[in-house]
Scaffold this motif. Structure first.
Motif, PDB file in Angstrom:
ATOM      1  N   VAL A 224       0.859  -1.187   0.000  1.00 14.82           N
ATOM      2  CA  VAL A 224       0.000   0.000   0.000  1.00 14.82           C
ATOM      3  C   VAL A 224       0.904   1.249   0.000  1.00 14.82           C
ATOM      4  N   PRO A 225       0.546   2.297  -0.753  1.00 18.04           N
ATOM      5  CA  PRO A 225       1.327   3.544  -0.671  1.00 18.04           C
ATOM      6  C   PRO A 225       1.353   4.052   0.771  1.00 18.04           C
ATOM      7  N   ALA A 226       2.518   4.481   1.235  1.00 17.13           N
ATOM      8  CA  ALA A 226       2.629   4.938   2.629  1.00 17.13           C
ATOM      9  C   ALA A 226       2.376   6.435   2.716  1.00 17.13           C
ATOM     10  N   THR A 227       1.320   6.797   3.416  1.00 17.73           N
ATOM     11  CA  THR A 227       1.033   8.196   3.747  1.00 17.73           C
ATOM     12  C   THR A 227       0.679   8.195   5.234  1.00 17.73           C
ATOM     13  N   PRO A 228       0.675   9.344   5.888  1.00 14.74           N
ATOM     14  CA  PRO A 228       0.261   9.346   7.296  1.00 14.74           C
ATOM     15  C   PRO A 228      -1.124   8.724   7.465  1.00 14.74           C
ATOM     16  N   GLU A 229      -2.017   9.043   6.507  1.00 15.88           N
ATOM     17  CA  GLU A 229      -3.392   8.527   6.620  1.00 15.88           C
ATOM     18  C   GLU A 229      -3.421   7.010   6.424  1.00 15.88           C
ATOM     19  N   SER A 230      -2.639   6.488   5.461  1.00 19.85           N
ATOM     20  CA  SER A 230      -2.716   5.045   5.202  1.00 19.85           C
ATOM     21  C   SER A 230      -2.082   4.247   6.349  1.00 19.85           C
ATOM     22  N   VAL A 231      -0.951   4.739   6.868  1.00 18.73           N
ATOM     23  CA  VAL A 231      -0.298   3.989   7.955  1.00 18.73           C
ATOM     24  C   VAL A 231      -1.217   3.969   9.182  1.00 18.73           C
ATOM     25  N   ALA A 232      -1.691   5.163   9.588  1.00 16.97           N
ATOM     26  CA  ALA A 232      -2.560   5.223  10.769  1.00 16.97           C
ATOM     27  C   ALA A 232      -3.872   4.474  10.510  1.00 16.97           C
ATOM     28  N   GLY A 233      -4.394   4.583   9.273  1.00 14.40           N
ATOM     29  CA  GLY A 233      -5.655   3.913   8.939  1.00 14.40           C
ATOM     30  C   GLY A 233      -5.526   2.393   8.965  1.00 14.40           C
ATOM     31  N   LEU A 234      -4.406   1.873   8.482  1.00 13.28           N
ATOM     32  CA  LEU A 234      -4.203   0.422   8.507  1.00 13.28           C
ATOM     33  C   LEU A 234      -4.076  -0.089   9.947  1.00 13.28           C
ATOM     34  N   VAL A 235      -3.372   0.688  10.778  1.00 11.51           N
ATOM     35  CA  VAL A 235      -3.250   0.286  12.189  1.00 11.51           C
ATOM     36  C   VAL A 235      -4.646   0.242  12.825  1.00 11.51           C
ATOM     37  N   ALA A 236      -5.415   1.306  12.590  1.00 14.00           N
ATOM     38  CA  ALA A 236      -6.753   1.383  13.209  1.00 14.00           C
ATOM     39  C   ALA A 236      -7.636   0.236  12.706  1.00 14.00           C
ATOM     40  N   ALA A 237      -7.572  -0.049  11.396  1.00 10.46           N
ATOM     41  CA  ALA A 237      -8.392  -1.134  10.851  1.00 10.46           C
ATOM     42  C   ALA A 237      -7.974  -2.481  11.454  1.00 10.46           C
ATOM     43  N   ALA A 238      -6.676  -2.672  11.637  1.00 10.89           N
ATOM     44  CA  ALA A 238      -6.190  -3.939  12.212  1.00 10.89           C
ATOM     45  C   ALA A 238      -6.589  -4.060  13.682  1.00 10.89           C
ATOM     46  N   GLU A 239      -6.590  -2.917  14.379  1.00  7.52           N
ATOM     47  CA  GLU A 239      -6.995  -2.942  15.799  1.00  7.52           C
ATOM     48  C   GLU A 239      -8.483  -3.267  15.936  1.00  7.52           C
ATOM     49  N   ASP A 240      -9.277  -2.734  15.002  1.00 13.01           N
ATOM     50  CA  ASP A 240     -10.733  -2.928  15.082  1.00 13.01           C
ATOM     51  C   ASP A 240     -11.174  -4.274  14.500  1.00 13.01           C
ATOM     52  N   ALA A 241     -10.291  -4.954  13.825  1.00  9.94           N
ATOM     53  CA  ALA A 241     -10.662  -6.201  13.136  1.00  9.94           C
ATOM     54  C   ALA A 241     -11.008  -7.292  14.136  1.00  9.94           C
ATOM     55  N   PRO A 242     -11.808  -8.281  13.704  1.00 10.01           N
ATOM     56  CA  PRO A 242     -12.019  -9.437  14.577  1.00 10.01           C
ATOM     57  C   PRO A 242     -10.690 -10.144  14.837  1.00 10.01           C
ATOM     58  N   ARG A 243     -10.660 -10.921  15.922  1.00  8.48           N
ATOM     59  CA  ARG A 243      -9.387 -11.524  16.289  1.00  8.48           C
ATOM     60  C   ARG A 243      -8.887 -12.568  15.292  1.00  8.48           C
ATOM     61  N   GLU A 244      -9.740 -12.963  14.374  1.00  9.07           N
ATOM     62  CA  GLU A 244      -9.281 -13.899  13.328  1.00  9.07           C
ATOM     63  C   GLU A 244      -8.220 -13.268  12.431  1.00  9.07           C
ATOM     64  N   LEU A 245      -8.146 -11.935  12.456  1.00 10.41           N
ATOM     65  CA  LEU A 245      -7.182 -11.250  11.584  1.00 10.41           C
ATOM     66  C   LEU A 245      -6.010 -10.710  12.396  1.00 10.41           C
ATOM     67  N   THR A 246      -4.812 -11.128  12.009  1.00 10.74           N
ATOM     68  CA  THR A 246      -3.587 -10.541  12.572  1.00 10.74           C
ATOM     69  C   THR A 246      -2.849  -9.829  11.446  1.00 10.74           C
ATOM     70  N   VAL A 247      -2.342  -8.634  11.763  1.00 14.51           N
ATOM     71  CA  VAL A 247      -1.687  -7.813  10.740  1.00 14.51           C
ATOM     72  C   VAL A 247      -0.339  -7.319  11.267  1.00 14.51           C
ATOM     73  N   ILE A 248       0.675  -7.465  10.436  1.00 18.02           N
ATOM     74  CA  ILE A 248       2.005  -6.908  10.741  1.00 18.02           C
ATOM     75  C   ILE A 248       2.319  -5.905   9.627  1.00 18.02           C
ATOM     76  N   LEU A 249       2.550  -4.647  10.014  1.00 15.97           N
ATOM     77  CA  LEU A 249       2.730  -3.575   9.029  1.00 15.97           C
ATOM     78  C   LEU A 249       4.186  -3.116   9.027  1.00 15.97           C
TER      79      LEU A 249
END
Ligand SMILES: Cc1cc2nc3c(=O)[nH]c(=O)nc-3n(C[C@H](O)[C@H](O)[C@H](O)COP(=O)(O)OP(=O)(O)OC[C@H]3O[C@@H](n4cnc5c(N)ncnc54)[C@H](O)[C@@H]3O)c2cc1C
Length: 463
Positions: A224-249
């Motif tokens: 994904v292109p790295a911008t302040p919005e995309s990095v913070a947005g991906l973290v927030a989406a991963a935090e809000d995701a169900p526990r079936e999803l693990t994300v390493i950015l």
């Protein structure tokens, strides 16, 4: 500096032949010594007096007793993914466990005994043939020895917990040279300490793991292109995701690899390493918020997410002798301001390669009470890691202040993760093992290793 009188000749005399005669001994004059002392990342200068490679527990116990009697530092090497796995003092003895590579799988009982010299990839491939998994990290070549004793934070963390949450028992050679079978009912306090306490308490020769039914996951990389919005947005989406999803950015300059479109080479991107371990039919819905962030950032550059066995998601380490320095931090979250700062730093850093990695925790990691194991950071929402790499130790020494300053800036809570500490700095040991965790480990050390034989690690000295 050690007071050891251990020399290559004394090691040969003591350990060659005998009942554990299959032990291979490598001293600095032997072919194979240089390759055997190499660890990942590279550039580690230490040269132990000898590297011994036993093929059974008796051979390990013999090496431990010999080193203890000689007053030598013992270092223990499993997968060699830490500088801590190689002896540092003059006259140190490195016990290289790569000969302990057996796996016994009880498919009915959903357990496996694994030799501690196996890599996470080799073990996962073996149990994966039966549609079974034990959670490890994100890298195939990491040793099960080091990662299990550190905790083990990987692609199944939010759904299945840390590696230690699937650890049922271990066979341990103590500093006294005794062999103990340790689990929740036998030497239970030692079993507590092995789960997170690193290599402080003895040499683990075999681990007994729980196996989980998981024939396939849906995972891989979203670039994904790295911008302040995309990095913070991906973290927030991963935090809000169900526990079936693990994300390493991992945010870094896109490498000039064939799988990365040429126009992106050298530009900042986020490599989102995702793993959906729930119902495969629900994966797309689970991943949708991440894809929405990518779309808002201009679209996914590369989408390599697919159904696959868990073992196939574990990548090899970069290798090639590259030298690196890193600093870990825990945080509550990662907002656009933090992301903007990280991106500016990544853009302007002089390091040849540099990255900021964020692992979203929570889920099953946080289900376990903080005092149930020696991994004390159960409620940390985010584990971060700043890394800089270059061609030589001299170049990398120059990157250290940058790494330290950025990790300090992004840190929002005390503590560090044993697995991400590559030197024995006593302050980092205190950070990894806060408060009562430190006291319990130090008391265990007094019982099982009163002379601090096992000090080539993130060391907790005996109380
Ligand atoms: C490329 C890379 C990717 C990584 N990814 C992850 C990840 O996704 N998740 C994660 O949690 N960590 C990760 N790590 C960190 C890794 O878990 C630690 O560096 C770990 O210590 C490596 O284990 P090892 O057996 O390969 O290392 P080694 O260098 O062999 O050992 C490291 C330490 O563990 C001790 N040790 C190892 N085996 C034993 C044993 N059997 N008995 C007693 N002590 C032992 C050693 O004495 C030493 O102190 C990664 C590291 C690298 C370099």
């Amino acid at each position: 500096m050690s007071t050891s009188t251990l020399t290559p000749a004394s090691v040969r005399t003591a350990l060659e032949g005998g009942p554990a005669g299959s032990t291979t001994i490598l001293t600095p004059d032997d072919d194979g010594y240089e390759a055997a002392r190499a660890v990942e990342p590279g550039g580690v200068p230490w040269r132990p007096a000898a590297i011994v490679r036993p093929t059974d527990t008796a051979g390990v116990a013999r090496a431990v007793r010999f080193a203890r009697d000689a007053g030598a530092e013992v270092s223990v090497r499993s997968g060699g993914h830490s500088a801590l796995g190689i002896g540092r003092e003059d006259g140190a003895l490195t016990i290289d466990l790569r000969g302990l590579d057996g796996v016994e799988i009880d498919t009915a009982g959903r357990t496996a005994w694994a030799g501690s010299g196996l890599t996470a990839g080799a073990y996962s491939t073996s149990v994966g043939r039966h549609g079974l998994v034990t959670p490890f990290g994100d890298t195939a070549s990491v040793g099960i020895g080091g990662i299990t004793l550190a905790g083990g934070i990987g692609l199944l963390a939010r759904s299945r917990g840390l590696t230690i949450d699937s650890l049922l028992g271990a066979e341990v050679v103590t500093a006294h040279g005794e062999v103990l079978q340790v689990d929740a009912d036998h030497d239970a306090e030692l079993f507590w300490g092995l789960r997170g306490g690193g290599g402080n308490l003895g040499v683990v020769t075999r681990f007994r793991y729980a196996l989980h039914d998981l024939p396939t996951v849906v995972g891989g990389m979203l670039l994904v292109p790295a911008t302040p919005e995309s990095v913070a947005g991906l973290v927030a989406a991963a935090e809000d995701a169900p526990r079936e999803l693990t994300v390493i950015l991992t945010t870094m300059s896109a490498p000039p690899m064939p799988f990365v479109p040429e126009e992106w080479h050298g530009r900042l991107v986020v490599m989102a390493n995702v793993c959906w371990s729930g119902d495969p039919d629900a994966a797309e819905a689970g991943l949708a918020p991440l894809r929405a962030v990518a779309a808002a950032a201009g679209g996914t550059i590369l989408d390599a997410v697919r159904p696959a066995p868990y073992a196939d998601l574990l990548e090899p380490a970069p290798g090639g002798g590259i030298v690196a320095t890193a600093g870990a931090f825990f945080a509550e979250g990662f907002d656009e301001q933090a992301a903007a700062h990280a991106l500016t730093e990544l853009e302007t850093s002089p390091a040849m390669m540099r990255a900021v990695q964020l692992r979203v925790l929570g889920g099953a990691v946080a289900d376990v009470p903080a005092d149930a194991t020696a991994f004390a950071h159960r409620d940390a929402p985010l584990l971060g890691y700043v890394m800089a790499a270059g061609p030589s130790p001299e170049a990398v020494a120059g990157y250290r202040p940058w790494v330290g300053a950025l990790a300090d800036r992004l840190r929002q809570r005390d503590g560090t993760y044993t697995g991400f500490v590559g030197d024995g700095d006593p302050r980092l040991a205190r950070a990894a093992y806060p408060g009562a965790t430190w006291d319990r480990l130090a008391a265990l050390k007094r019982t099982y290793d009163p002379g601090n034989l096992f000090r080539a690690n993130l060391n907790v000295p005996p109380a």
